[in-house]
Design a protein around this motif. Structure first.
Motif, mmCIF file in Angstrom:
data_model
loop_
_atom_site.group_PDB
_atom_site.id
_atom_site.type_symbol
_atom_site.label_atom_id
_atom_site.label_comp_id
_atom_site.label_asym_id
_atom_site.label_seq_id
_atom_site.Cartn_x
_atom_site.Cartn_y
_atom_site.Cartn_z
ATOM 1 N N LYS A 82 26.847 16.000 -13.634
ATOM 2 C CA LYS A 82 27.949 15.594 -14.509
ATOM 3 C C LYS A 82 28.455 14.244 -14.006
ATOM 4 C CE LYS A 82 29.913 19.586 -13.779
ATOM 5 N NZ LYS A 82 30.885 20.706 -13.757
ATOM 6 N N VAL A 83 28.488 13.281 -14.909
ATOM 7 C CA VAL A 83 28.694 11.880 -14.532
ATOM 8 C C VAL A 83 30.021 11.365 -15.056
ATOM 9 C CG1 VAL A 83 27.784 9.531 -14.786
ATOM 10 C CG2 VAL A 83 26.206 11.466 -14.488
ATOM 11 N N GLY A 84 30.738 10.626 -14.215
ATOM 12 C CA GLY A 84 31.906 9.864 -14.632
ATOM 13 C C GLY A 84 31.628 8.393 -14.427
ATOM 14 N N VAL A 122 21.323 12.276 -20.129
ATOM 15 C CA VAL A 122 22.376 12.087 -19.137
ATOM 16 C C VAL A 122 23.648 12.748 -19.652
ATOM 17 C CG1 VAL A 122 23.012 9.830 -20.097
ATOM 18 C CG2 VAL A 122 23.626 10.374 -17.733
ATOM 19 N N LYS A 123 24.431 13.340 -18.747
ATOM 20 C CA LYS A 123 25.637 14.057 -19.163
ATOM 21 C C LYS A 123 26.871 13.332 -18.639
ATOM 22 C CE LYS A 123 27.758 18.612 -19.466
ATOM 23 N NZ LYS A 123 27.595 20.048 -19.277
ATOM 24 N N VAL A 124 27.471 12.514 -19.491
ATOM 25 C CA VAL A 124 28.717 11.824 -19.149
ATOM 26 C C VAL A 124 29.880 12.710 -19.564
ATOM 27 C CG1 VAL A 124 30.139 9.776 -19.520
ATOM 28 C CG2 VAL A 124 27.657 9.560 -19.423
ATOM 29 N N VAL A 125 30.770 13.006 -18.596
ATOM 30 C CA VAL A 125 31.886 13.911 -18.894
ATOM 31 C C VAL A 125 33.248 13.239 -18.729
ATOM 32 C CG1 VAL A 125 30.523 15.926 -18.250
ATOM 33 C CG2 VAL A 125 31.976 14.828 -16.524
ATOM 34 N N SER A 158 38.429 15.783 -12.792
ATOM 35 C CA SER A 158 37.546 15.395 -13.898
ATOM 36 C C SER A 158 36.290 16.246 -13.973
ATOM 37 C CB SER A 158 37.140 13.926 -13.746
ATOM 38 O OG SER A 158 36.224 13.758 -12.661
ATOM 39 N N GLY A 159 35.946 16.899 -12.869
ATOM 40 C CA GLY A 159 34.767 17.754 -12.857
ATOM 41 C C GLY A 159 33.443 17.037 -12.673
ATOM 42 N N VAL A 160 33.461 15.779 -12.292
ATOM 43 C CA VAL A 160 32.217 15.026 -12.147
ATOM 44 C C VAL A 160 31.524 15.379 -10.825
ATOM 45 C CG1 VAL A 160 33.127 13.130 -13.529
ATOM 46 C CG2 VAL A 160 33.259 13.008 -11.031
ATOM 47 N N ASP A 161 30.207 15.210 -10.813
ATOM 48 C CA ASP A 161 29.426 15.295 -9.576
ATOM 49 C C ASP A 161 29.188 13.907 -8.988
ATOM 50 O OD1 ASP A 161 28.947 18.134 -9.903
ATOM 51 O OD2 ASP A 161 27.510 17.588 -11.480
ATOM 52 N N THR A 162 28.984 12.931 -9.874
ATOM 53 C CA THR A 162 28.654 11.564 -9.475
ATOM 54 C C THR A 162 29.520 10.581 -10.231
ATOM 55 O OG1 THR A 162 26.353 12.077 -8.896
ATOM 56 C CG2 THR A 162 26.833 9.803 -9.497
ATOM 57 N N VAL A 163 30.014 9.589 -9.517
ATOM 58 C CA VAL A 163 30.788 8.501 -10.121
ATOM 59 C C VAL A 163 29.897 7.269 -10.186
ATOM 60 C CG1 VAL A 163 32.837 7.038 -9.931
ATOM 61 C CG2 VAL A 163 32.939 9.431 -9.177
ATOM 62 N N VAL A 164 29.778 6.667 -11.371
ATOM 63 C CA VAL A 164 28.975 5.464 -11.588
ATOM 64 C C VAL A 164 29.911 4.290 -11.841
ATOM 65 C CG1 VAL A 164 27.303 4.338 -13.108
ATOM 66 C CG2 VAL A 164 27.015 6.754 -12.509
ATOM 67 N N GLY A 175 34.098 14.337 -2.055
ATOM 68 C CA GLY A 175 32.749 14.853 -1.918
ATOM 69 C C GLY A 175 31.852 14.529 -3.094
ATOM 70 N N LYS A 176 32.088 13.381 -3.734
ATOM 71 C CA LYS A 176 31.288 12.983 -4.889
ATOM 72 C C LYS A 176 30.298 11.880 -4.476
ATOM 73 C CE LYS A 176 34.082 15.540 -7.350
ATOM 74 N NZ LYS A 176 33.668 16.885 -7.803
ATOM 75 N N ARG A 177 29.150 11.870 -5.144
ATOM 76 C CA ARG A 177 28.206 10.773 -4.925
ATOM 77 C C ARG A 177 28.663 9.551 -5.715
ATOM 78 N NH1 ARG A 177 22.708 9.331 -6.895
ATOM 79 N NH2 ARG A 177 23.084 10.792 -8.595
#
Length: 425
Positions: free
Chosen positions: A64-66, A91-94, A143-149, A177-179
């Motif tokens: 899940k991506v932010g 890709v899953k942008v949330v 936000s529930g994201v796994d990874t921040v871009v 704890g996010k990538r």
């Protein structure tokens, strides 16, 4: 050598591959992608996002991506990357995270868009402006994201706030704890050299969190690696970067083939970015820095200034630039609606032009040629230059060479550190 869990997927233009580069960026000894190929001046640059998308978003698969971005986060055909990603099932942008001026760019300097749902995509948009540390980490968690871009066009100056949004988001992502993934874009004033004074830590603010030079001469992926390796050492973020292909350190923006979108309302053209690292210093004075005109940071002035300032500046014979006596009436900001006098910068040789030295020379000559010159009472000039040194030297009557000479030792030390994080030739 250490690689991220996705490893090194390609090695920039030298590999000729479309794949994204996922290089861990803990320090200068870490594996990194180099844009060894590409066409350089005159050729088309492929941004980090272009390469990520061409690789089918494999770097973000199953997560899940932010996205931290603004209007500059566009494709080569000027579609916004959030719109493109939201419509792509791969890709899953949330969530989206907006910086100063906002995700869609509706706010002026010192403003943002607040928490809202994006009308175009329905995605929740969270406001990062002036947020850092645990409060920002809490936003990433909520936000529930796994990874921040991160994908924002920078302009190469320490006091441009987007690079500190990058820093704050990296720090917060580590806490949560996010990538963190950084997509690269060109430095419009080239990446040839670091210039100007280095920030002293006691003057840290949102226009300069850490000790880098006034014009850093780096791209955002290079800065991210430096931040992680030098300043976030107690808790570095899990960092991947996606480099460009086709960009070389000596390229100005018009060599990239990329469309220009103003990163902020008063950065209308790449020519603005070229002078900004020097003339933004006038924000720390009682002179207009050209806000409210069609040439912000190229037009400078105040009531009571005549032709003397342009003459004094031209007498210095600074490389690459000439100064025209100019009169203008800002439509907002300082001297709104009043006709004022000053100078307009005309850069005729950008290869030899030094924006920081030019900015210092203009401060020195403005103070000497206009009796009304004053620093802003809040001493914003010290935050912009990174210490009290520039202000106190100019007040003491120092000339341009004396002022610029005072920071050379610190600049040399920063250049040595910077060298270990550069990714392009």
């Amino acid at each position: 050598m250490s690689l991220s869990r996705r490893g090194l997927l390609a090695a920039g233009g030298a590999m000729g591959a479309a794949g994204a580069v996922g290089a861990s960026a803990a320090g200068p000894g870490t594996a990194a992608a180099h844009s060894g190929g590409g066409t350089g001046g005159g050729g088309r640059v492929r941004t980090g996002f272009d390469r990520l998308a061409a690789d089918g978003y494999r770097l973000l698969a199953g997560e899940k991506v932010g996205v931290v971005t603004n209007p500059t986060g566009i494709t080569s055909d000027v579609r916004h990357i959030v719109d493109v990603m939201h419509a792509d099932a791969r890709v899953k942008v949330v969530a989206v995270f907006g910086p100063e001026h906002g995700f869609r760019g509706t706010a002026q300097a010192g403003g943002s868009e607040g928490r809202h749902d994006d009308p175009a995509t329905g995605l929740p948009v969270y406001d990062t402006y002036l947020k850092s540390g645990q409060p920002l980490a809490d936003i990433f968690t909520a936000s529930g994201v796994d990874t921040v871009v991160f994908d924002i066009q920078d302009v190469g100056a320490r006091f441009y706030t987007y690079i500190w949004t990058l820093y704050d988001c990296m720090e917060a992502a580590a806490l949560a704890g996010k990538r963190f993934v950084v997509l690269d874009r060109p430095n419009p004033m080239t990446g040839r050299a670091a210039l100007g004074p280095v920030l002293h830590r006691e003057f840290a603010s949102f226009v300069g969190r850490q000790p880098i030079s006034q014009a850093h001469g780096m791209t955002v992926t290079e800065l991210a690696r430096l931040f992680n390796g030098e300043f976030l050492t107690s808790k570095p973020v899990e960092l991947d970067v996606v480099t460009m292909t086709g960009w070389r350190r000596g390229d100005f923006f018009d060599a990239t083939g990329l469309p220009w979108v103003p990163p902020s309302p008063n950065m209308p053209t790449p020519e603005t970015a070229l002078v900004y690292a020097g003339t933004c210093l006038f924000e720390g004075t009682n002179l207009s820095e050209g806000r409210g005109t069609t040439r912000p940071f190229e037009l400078l002035g105040a009531e009571g200034i005549g032709r003397e300032w342009a003459a004094a500046a031209n007498a210095l014979e600074l490389p690459g630039v000439r100064f025209r006596e100019a009169y203008f009436a800002p439509t907002f900001s300082k001297f709104q609606g009043r006709t004022i006098g000053g100078v307009q910068l005309h850069v005729h040789d950008r290869e030899s032009f030094d924006p920081v030295r030019t900015g210092i020379a203009l401060l020195v000559t403005a103070k000497r040629s206009w009796s009304g010159f004053a620093w802003r009472p809040d001493l914003a000039i010290d935050r912009l230059t990174g210490s009290a040194q520039v202000r106190t030297l100019i007040d003491a009557g120092a000339d341009t060479d004396e002022v610029t000479g005072a920071w050379q030792r610190e600049l040399a030390a920063f250049r040595a550190v910077r060298r270990g994080y550069l990714l392009y030739r």
